[in-house]
Design a protein around this motif. Structure first.
Motif: not given
Length: 104
Positions: A10-13, A39-43, A45-46, A60-61
């Motif tokens: 949750n902290e990483l999220i 922004e596209r990449e961060a979305r 990743w989440i 790996s992420l």
């Protein structure tokens, strides 16, 4: 299976959420292809982070995010406080993830 602790995940999220919010604000102020790509990449990743909890997968992420940070995200888009925040959040994610996952 060796899963990450729910609180740590949750902290990483939260860090990635803050990163996305920062990029969205930046994109309102300036139209820049790098920001759109960030922004596209961060979305992506989440989404991955929310769907996976295995430490090996999340490592790996972390590796992918580190590669992107050092080759794309660390490029200053502007000299603004928001741009500095964007870079700080990426550094924070990489550091926290490394701490949480180093013992998998």
């Amino acid at each position: 299976m060796n899963n990450i602790d729910k609180e740590q995940r949750n902290e990483l999220i939260k860090i990635l959420d803050a990163l996305i919010e920062t990029i969205v604000i930046m994109r309102k102020e300036q139209k820049d292809y790098i920001l759109a790509q960030n922004e596209r990449e961060a979305r992506e990743w989440i989404t991955f982070l929310k769907e996976h909890e295995d430490k090996e997968e999340l490592k790996s992420l972390e590796n992918e995010i580190s590669d992107r940070f050092f080759y794309k995200f660390d490029v200053q888009v502007g000299n603004s406080e928001l741009d500095n925040r964007r870079v700080e959040l990426m550094e924070m994610y990489i550091s926290k993830s490394n701490d949480f996952l180093k013992k998998y």
